[in-house]
Design a protein around this motif. Sequence first.
Motif, PDB file in Angstrom:
ATOM      1  N   ARG A 150      30.007  74.733  64.112  1.00  0.00           N
ATOM      2  CA  ARG A 150      28.843  75.519  63.705  1.00  0.00           C
ATOM      3  C   ARG A 150      27.635  74.635  63.430  1.00  0.00           C
ATOM      4  O   ARG A 150      26.509  74.947  63.845  1.00  0.00           O
ATOM      5  CB  ARG A 150      29.184  76.355  62.473  1.00  0.00           C
ATOM      6  CG  ARG A 150      30.073  77.562  62.775  1.00  0.00           C
ATOM      7  CD  ARG A 150      30.513  78.273  61.509  1.00  0.00           C
ATOM      8  NE  ARG A 150      31.186  79.537  61.801  1.00  0.00           N
ATOM      9  CZ  ARG A 150      31.837  80.276  60.905  1.00  0.00           C
ATOM     10  NH1 ARG A 150      31.899  79.874  59.643  1.00  0.00           N
ATOM     11  NH2 ARG A 150      32.415  81.416  61.255  1.00  0.00           N
ATOM     12  N   ASP A 206      28.535  84.517  62.786  1.00  0.00           N
ATOM     13  CA  ASP A 206      29.646  84.049  63.629  1.00  0.00           C
ATOM     14  C   ASP A 206      30.944  84.681  63.126  1.00  0.00           C
ATOM     15  O   ASP A 206      31.813  84.005  62.570  1.00  0.00           O
ATOM     16  CB  ASP A 206      29.711  82.514  63.546  1.00  0.00           C
ATOM     17  CG  ASP A 206      30.641  81.891  64.575  1.00  0.00           C
ATOM     18  OD1 ASP A 206      30.889  82.526  65.615  1.00  0.00           O
ATOM     19  OD2 ASP A 206      31.115  80.765  64.322  1.00  0.00           O
ATOM     20  N   SER A 238      34.305  80.738  67.981  1.00  0.00           N
ATOM     21  CA  SER A 238      32.949  80.556  67.472  1.00  0.00           C
ATOM     22  C   SER A 238      31.914  80.754  68.572  1.00  0.00           C
ATOM     23  O   SER A 238      32.074  80.260  69.701  1.00  0.00           O
ATOM     24  CB  SER A 238      32.783  79.160  66.864  1.00  0.00           C
ATOM     25  OG  SER A 238      31.440  78.958  66.452  1.00  0.00           O
TER      26      SER A 238
END
Length: 409
Positions: free
Chosen positions: A27, A392, A50
């Motif tokens: 991320r 996410d 993700s």
Amino acid sequence: MSTPYYSNFPPCIVFGIDLQIGLHIIRELGQAGIRVIGIANNPNDIGLRSRWLTEGHVIQQPHSEALLELLRTLGNVYGRCPLIAASEDHLLWLAQCPTSELGLIHPVLPSATALQAVINKEQTLELATKVGIRIPYTWQPISLADIDDHVEKFPISAVLKWKNPHIVRSTLEKFQLSTLKSEHVVTTSDLRKALLRYSDLGQWPMVQEYCPGYGLGQFFFIKNHHAIRRFQHMRLAEWPPEGGYSTVCTGLSLNKHADLQERSIALLNLIDWEGVAMVEYRYDPLTNRSWLMEINGRFWGSFPLASQSGASFALITYLDAIGEKLPKLPPVKTNLRARMVFTELKRLWRICIQPDRVSDPAFQRKPFAEIARFFADFFRINVRYYVWSWRDPLPFLQDLFNMFWNRLR
């Protein structure tokens, strides 16, 4: 620097994306515009879901020729790329791989001697005393006779830990023994019983005095013996309740524990450490004393809090690995809290329903306060989550599926 500038850089490979550690490395890098290639051990690993993952691969035998072949292929496609490993097992395996086997892929690793120093807890404790860091009183049994001589004299309560769990794990499995991160005992008879469990093995874990207080983590990126970036947090809740890993943690101002930070950096410099590291303490606010527990020479379990607080350890690691000048970063936020809800529920069950299984008799059980904090945290605007993110959400849904699937199996 702008996101398009980062997008022109080489991709970063992240090895080990089954837990929140690898997920938040993805991320953090992905949100900076860096292409991220994830290597998973299982098709259900949460990092594969993700939105920030550019490309995902599954190698179910992680330390294998198949993985080496994949890395060489990625190097042929993308050129020279850094590889960040999210676990000590992966770091140790990569450290033993000849450079020629990896092709153009460059793993981000400390030196072999530095890695050994932080993995071997006994060596870490010895070095800590040289920079004035307090350590728990520790005993390493070497024989059954040694146990008979010392077990009655050891302070109770105590914690058992393997000085190098990676080396002993395969031997423990042969004797059908679990590799426990730590085991808490509160009586001499319990200590003797726990140690005698390993009699056939002929090896014994270290025994440390139990240190009161809560977990205090100090985190650094070290470059040329300088701390380029710092962050620290305290644990509000742990699993198991009497001490373990963080289920709820909160950031701390860098003005606090300033002297201890300098000692932590001195210890890392003595080890000749480069890169990210967590120096973990047990801190007793009643006496203002701290004891070193261990060093994690990798990204740590509570990394989501540091990442969401803007510490940018993953970004710094990546840029340093490709030889780029580090950007000027804003101060880290120190008012955020992060939580692991599923593990919090296990903790609540233990405290409220199974209090007899809390092994520390000094642990102050406050079930109503625990329940109140658990629910109140859902409404605090400064609370973040180890896995859940509005931006996410699929990794959380995969984590939820994995939890129920494992229960059914």
